[in-house]
Design a protein around this motif. Structure first.
Motif, PDB file in Angstrom:
ATOM      1  N   ASN A 219      14.983  -1.276   3.310  1.00 12.99           N
ATOM      2  CA  ASN A 219      14.057  -1.429   5.120  1.00 12.99           C
ATOM      3  C   ASN A 219      15.213  -0.455   5.856  1.00 12.99           C
ATOM      4  O   ASN A 219      16.855  -0.663   6.183  1.00 12.99           O
ATOM      5  N   ALA A 220      14.800  -0.579   7.499  1.00 20.47           N
ATOM      6  CA  ALA A 220      15.750   0.112   8.214  1.00 20.47           C
ATOM      7  C   ALA A 220      16.585  -0.761   8.777  1.00 20.47           C
ATOM      8  O   ALA A 220      17.963   0.128   8.870  1.00 20.47           O
ATOM      9  N   ARG A 221      16.282  -1.645   8.657  1.00 21.10           N
ATOM     10  CA  ARG A 221      17.172  -2.549   9.854  1.00 21.10           C
ATOM     11  C   ARG A 221      17.585  -3.934   9.147  1.00 21.10           C
ATOM     12  O   ARG A 221      16.249  -4.573   8.800  1.00 21.10           O
TER      13      ARG A 221
ATOM     14  N   ASP B  15      20.342   5.036   4.671  1.00 18.26           N
ATOM     15  CA  ASP B  15      18.273   5.375   5.559  1.00 18.26           C
ATOM     16  C   ASP B  15      17.643   6.474   6.635  1.00 18.26           C
ATOM     17  O   ASP B  15      16.441   6.128   7.133  1.00 18.26           O
ATOM     18  N   GLY B  16      18.895   7.315   6.791  1.00 19.08           N
ATOM     19  CA  GLY B  16      19.207   7.348   7.837  1.00 19.08           C
ATOM     20  C   GLY B  16      19.659   8.584   8.484  1.00 19.08           C
ATOM     21  O   GLY B  16      19.696   9.948   7.757  1.00 19.08           O
TER      22      GLY B  16
ATOM     23  N   GLU C  15      20.696   1.033  10.902  1.00 19.92           N
ATOM     24  CA  GLU C  15      19.785   1.986   9.893  1.00 19.92           C
ATOM     25  C   GLU C  15      21.341   1.746   8.951  1.00 19.92           C
ATOM     26  O   GLU C  15      22.031   2.224   9.616  1.00 19.92           O
ATOM     27  N   ARG C  16      21.043   1.490   7.096  1.00 17.63           N
ATOM     28  CA  ARG C  16      21.859   1.862   6.866  1.00 17.63           C
ATOM     29  C   ARG C  16      22.527   3.895   6.699  1.00 17.63           C
ATOM     30  O   ARG C  16      21.037   4.397   7.128  1.00 17.63           O
TER      31      ARG C  16
END
Lengths: 249, 187
Positions: free
Chosen positions: A2-4, A14-15, A10-11
């Motif tokens: 998940n984004a958050r 992931d970002g 955000e990890r």
């Protein structure tokens, strides 16, 4: 992923990680214990590794692998005898070493709370843990604490003593096999795993002898001198001094 | 030394199938968490083993689905009890050789290098939150409970850890480029 997660950003993976940061993080994520380490852990715990090839016939270099005959004649043998091992495994001999803290905390209650499966001679004894002591929700146990640290090592159950003895056996077997490097490595593992171990003085003796054989007499003498200073009157102090070639007191 | 003869003591009831499942599912994660706390590969394996032995004792009390959090929490306490800097008799001059030898002997792949170099430059007090969040995917409440710190501290430690991580990564990248050793294509 998940984004958050909660109120956190955000990890990175992931970002917004740069390509180099991504590489670092992915490297870290790919890190795994070797097959040998995994097999060793599984064996000690008494489980099988899913998808693992059969264990090789050659056992690792611990007491169970080292023939007793190979190490028995060794000069340091008397310091931990087979009788000590046998009694240690039943958890009743811990108090025989005059080392503060550790011995006194081992109680006869520890004996009888461990399982030694007959069908798995290398399977573990299960360490006895007071109820609630190891739940991660128990607050201050997760914090570094000198008291907690001592307590954590002082509840020397049979499995811990057996682990200590195995490492020292391996070190002595290595010395007997003229492999002081390997002996030193075993002692380092002992020191890392059991910083306040029951047999720390014996580990020092092995270390001093290994250093001498490696030609590192200066290191050996420094270590021996320190031990002798801190353990005056201890029988092992004379032995260690002799190993390092220190003058008799 | 010959092992003591097997002696059957009162048995602890153990769900072996479940133990085996959680070992296979989580042992690498636990080992990784311990390595990230500064233990060498071998020592981390020993500590992982101890973690699972402790978990075995509490297996019946661990809720299904919370095994990983339990194991990580236990591993953190095991690491604390080992006290990575408390080896009383280690000779300082041994340590570099020890670390390099232990690492190369006990780990797979080439991973010792890059992540070690970068993460070793993040403060000890911060790296745990960073690893649990960025690498192991735990949530903020999970980390707060495991480390027994407020949620706000999780966020602030993560923020500072990220800053240090990114600075260290940038420095090391530059250094590799200067040395001409950064030949592996970025993924």
């Amino acid at each position: 992923m998940n984004a958050r997660r909660g109120d956190l950003p955000e990890r990175l993976l992931d970002g917004e990680a740069t390509s180099f940061e991504r590489r670092v993080l992915e490297d870290a994520l790919q890190r795994r214990p070797s097959a040998e380490l995994t097999r060793r852990m599984a064996q000690a715990i008494g489980v099988d590794v899913v998808g693992a090839p059969p264990a090789p016939p050659v056992a690792r270099s611990t007491s169970t692998a080292a023939p007793a005959a190979a190490s028995a004649p060794h000069a340091l043998w008397p310091w931990i005898s087979a009788a000590v091992v046998a009694l240690s495994v039943t958890g009743v001999v811990i108090g025989t070493r005059a080392r503060g803290g550790k011995a006194s905390q081992s109680s006869p209650a520890a004996a009888g709370r461990f399982e030694v499966p007959a069908d798995s001679p290398r399977a573990p004894s299960i360490p006895a843990v007071p109820p609630g002591r190891d739940s991660p929700s128990v607050g201050n146990e997760a914090r570094p604490s000198p008291v907690g640290r001592v307590a954590g090592r002082s509840s020397a159950g049979p499995s811990e003593l057996r682990g200590e003895i195995e490492l020292l056996d391996g070190a002595r077997a290595a010395l007997a096999a003229s492999s002081p490097d390997r002996a030193l490595e075993n002692v380092r593992r002992y020191e890392s795993r059991y910083p306040t171990g029951t047999f720390a003085p014996e580990a020092i003796a092995v270390k001093v002898e290994a250093l001498m054989r490696l030609g590192r007499a200066e290191d050996a003498r420094r270590l021996a001198a320190r031990f002798v200073t801190e353990h005056r009157g201890d029988l092992l102090a004379d032995r260690i001094a002799a190993l390092a070639g220190l003058p008799r007191r | 030394m010959t092992a003591a003869p097997a002696r059957r003591l009162p048995a602890v009831e153990i769900d072996r199938a479940r133990l085996e499942r959680i070992f296979n599912d989580h042992h690498a994660t636990i080992w990784r968490v311990l390595v990230r706390r500064g233990l060498a590969a071998d020592a981390a394996a020993d500590a992982t083993q101890e973690t699972f032995l402790l978990a075995t004792q509490k297996l019946a009390d661990i809720r299904a689905g919370s095994e990983r959090a339990f194991l990580i929490g236990t591993a953190i306490r095991v690491a604390h009890s080992l006290g990575r800097k408390t080896v009383r008799w280690a000779l300082a001059e041994d340590m570099d050789r020890y670390l390099s030898g232990a690492r190369s002997a006990g780990e797979t792949g080439e991973a010792v290098q890059l992540c070690d170099r970068v993460l070793s430059q993040v403060d000890d007090s911060l790296v745990e939150v960073f690893v649990l969040y960025e690498l192991e995917g735990l949530t903020s409440p999970e980390i707060a409970e495991l480390l027994q710190i407020p949620l706000g501290s999780v966020a602030s430690r993560l923020r500072r850890a990220r800053e240090q991580f990114r600075e260290a990564a940038a420095r090391i990248r530059l250094s590799l480029e200067r040395e001409g050793r950064d030949e592996r294509p970025a993924r």
